[in-house]
Design a protein around this motif. Structure first.
Motif, PDB file in Angstrom:
ATOM      1  N   GLU A  88     -32.008   9.877  15.049  1.00  0.00           N
ATOM      2  CA  GLU A  88     -31.055  11.081  15.078  1.00  0.00           C
ATOM      3  C   GLU A  88     -31.381  11.948  16.417  1.00  0.00           C
ATOM      4  N   LEU A  89     -32.241  11.781  17.018  1.00  0.00           N
ATOM      5  CA  LEU A  89     -32.800  12.624  18.053  1.00  0.00           C
ATOM      6  C   LEU A  89     -32.012  12.011  19.248  1.00  0.00           C
TER       7      LEU A  89
ATOM      8  N   TYR B 111     -28.457  12.913  18.931  1.00  0.00           N
ATOM      9  CA  TYR B 111     -28.146  14.336  19.366  1.00  0.00           C
ATOM     10  C   TYR B 111     -28.223  14.191  21.028  1.00  0.00           C
TER      11      TYR B 111
ATOM     12  N   THR C  86     -38.673  16.997  19.180  1.00  0.00           N
ATOM     13  CA  THR C  86     -37.865  17.868  18.192  1.00  0.00           C
ATOM     14  C   THR C  86     -36.458  18.076  19.044  1.00  0.00           C
ATOM     15  N   LYS C  87     -35.404  18.370  18.334  1.00  0.00           N
ATOM     16  CA  LYS C  87     -34.134  18.862  18.976  1.00  0.00           C
ATOM     17  C   LYS C  87     -34.008  20.015  19.785  1.00  0.00           C
TER      18      LYS C  87
ATOM     19  N   ASP D 279     -32.743  20.185  23.543  1.00  0.00           N
ATOM     20  CA  ASP D 279     -32.191  21.378  24.182  1.00  0.00           C
ATOM     21  C   ASP D 279     -32.923  21.744  25.550  1.00  0.00           C
TER      22      ASP D 279
END
Ligand code: PMP
Length: 404
Positions: free
Chosen positions: A306-307, A310, A386-387, A391
């Motif tokens: 998922e990371l 993203y 983490t997302k 970022d």
């Protein structure tokens, strides 16, 4: 899914700052950070058990031996090997592959025999075979890849001939993130009567590995890339092959009887473990494997997928972004360059923002030649990323880009 915030608390280093900014550690492909349980287990063993293992009559030595051999059983379970005889402790993937090249080479390879590797191998799965080529005149054949970073299976099949004696291939590329279809590649090689070694340095930290399901003949990985200590790794090998292979190094532990006339060797796995093993590190490794197993390898895989998805989505939207490695099956590694900004400049400026990435050829120079570049910036994720950190990376890249 595990609780990410809670998991991050297990890794003290993640709460430190660099240049007065929170550390964003995205260099997990090079090495991972260590949870407290791993370091504590090693400190505790040094303080309360420490003694050299095997053949000791005294209490501490027996306890240290139990811990060390217990760790071997933990590795066996982690890989789903049939027997602890198939689990050889080494210093890491590099030593595992050197052991393999030397010993398999001695037992099975002769002048003109061929070993198949791939275009995306790490130097540690190239140079040991070249050393063997110098010694024995073997020939290296290379599986090519397409521009997405996928190995060409038809070309792979075409490389086989009657001189092919071994395939040695990365499970996951440390540059492209490509997850190679090793199970299918092994099945094909076996149909030709050829065994296969898998470099699992970049797969074991990210996905469940079952050597019996893969039917891998050999499998190598490093402790430090899977949240364990440095200086320890594993070579798994099928017992019937290991039995036929000669020792790699001589010394204590690997012998049965020694005389000046004739020396006999210890049984598996000790035949391949000369000298005092790093029994403290094997304890750390076992605790690391227990740690990731408790979180769940499938959960770790899902989180990192998922990371990666993203991060890929956001990074591909950055103008002039070039991402190397866009395979359909891709792991948590993103190699890139932006415009003509040198990878070293990008890495250095990201560092000033607290973001740890790796730059350069990533010990895969032949792959760089294939891509026609000198190096990349590489962000690689671990179970604790983490997302929000993605970022920060994306904002950092944009900021550097605007500076140029
Ligand atoms: N193979 C691959 C695919 C790797 O990524 C690495 C480490 N970068 C190695 C082998 C070598 O591992 P080590 O340095 O732990 O021996």
């Amino acid at each position: 899914m595990y609780n990410l915030e809670q998991v991050r608390q297990d890794f003290p280093i993640l709460s430190r700052e660099v240049y007065k900014r929170p550390l964003v550690y995205l260099d997990n492909g090079a090495t991972t950070q260590k949870p407290r349980v791993v370091v504590d287990s090693m400190v505790n063993e040094y303080y309360s058990v420490n003694a050299n293992v095997h053949r000791g009559v005294h209490f501490l030595s027996q306890q240290a031996t139990e811990l060390h051999e217990g760790s071997r059983e933990t590795v066996r379970r982690f890989l789903n090997a049939r027997s602890i005889n198939e689990v050889i402790f080494t210093r890491g993937t590099t030593e595992s592959l050197n052991l393999l090249a030397y010993s398999f080479g001695e037992a099975f390879l002769n002048q003109g025999d061929e070993v198949i590797v791939s275009a995306m191998e790490h130097h540690s799965n190239i140079v040991p075979w070249q050393l063997l080529a110098d010694r024995k005149g073997i020939v290296l054949r290379v599986i090519p890849m397409n521009d997405k970073g996928e190995l060409l299976q038809e070309e792979y099949h075409n490389l086989f001939n009657e001189r092919t004696k071994l395939v040695s291939v990365a499970h996951v590329s440390n540059v492209l993130g490509t997850i190679n279809p090793v199970k299918e590649m092994i099945a094909y090689a076996h149909a030709q009567g050829v065994p296969v070694a898998v470099d699992g340095a970049q797969s074991t930290p990210h996905m469940a590995v079952d050597v019996q399901d893969l039917d891998a003949d050999f499998f190598a990985f490093s402790g430090h890339k899977i949240y364990g200590p440095t200086g320890v790794g594993v070579l798994y090998g099928k017992e019937e092959l290991l039995e036929k292979m000669p020792p790699y190094q001589g010394g204590g532990e690997m012998i049965q009887r020694v005389s000046f006339e004739k020396t006999t060797y210890n049984h598996l796995p000790f035949k391949f473990e000369a000298g005092t093993p790093d029994y403290i590190a094997t304890t750390g490794l076992a605790n690391a494997l227990d740690y990731v197993t408790a979180l769940g390898m499938d959960q770790i895989f899902a989180h990192e997928q998922e990371l990666t998805r993203y991060a890929m989505e956001q990074m591909l939207a950055i103008p002039d972004m070039h991402i190397y490695g866009q395979a359909a099956h891709k792991d948590a590694v993103i190699s890139f360059n932006v415009g003509n900004i040198h990878h070293l400049d990008m890495g250095t400026l990201l560092d000033r923002l607290g973001i740890a990435v790796r730059t350069g050829h990533h010990c895969a120079e032949p792959l760089m030649h294939r891509l026609g570049i000198e190096g990349t910036v590489r962000a690689s994720f671990g179970l604790y990323n983490t997302k929000e950190e993605v970022d920060v990376l994306v904002a950092g890249i944009n900021r550097v880009r605007n500076m140029f």
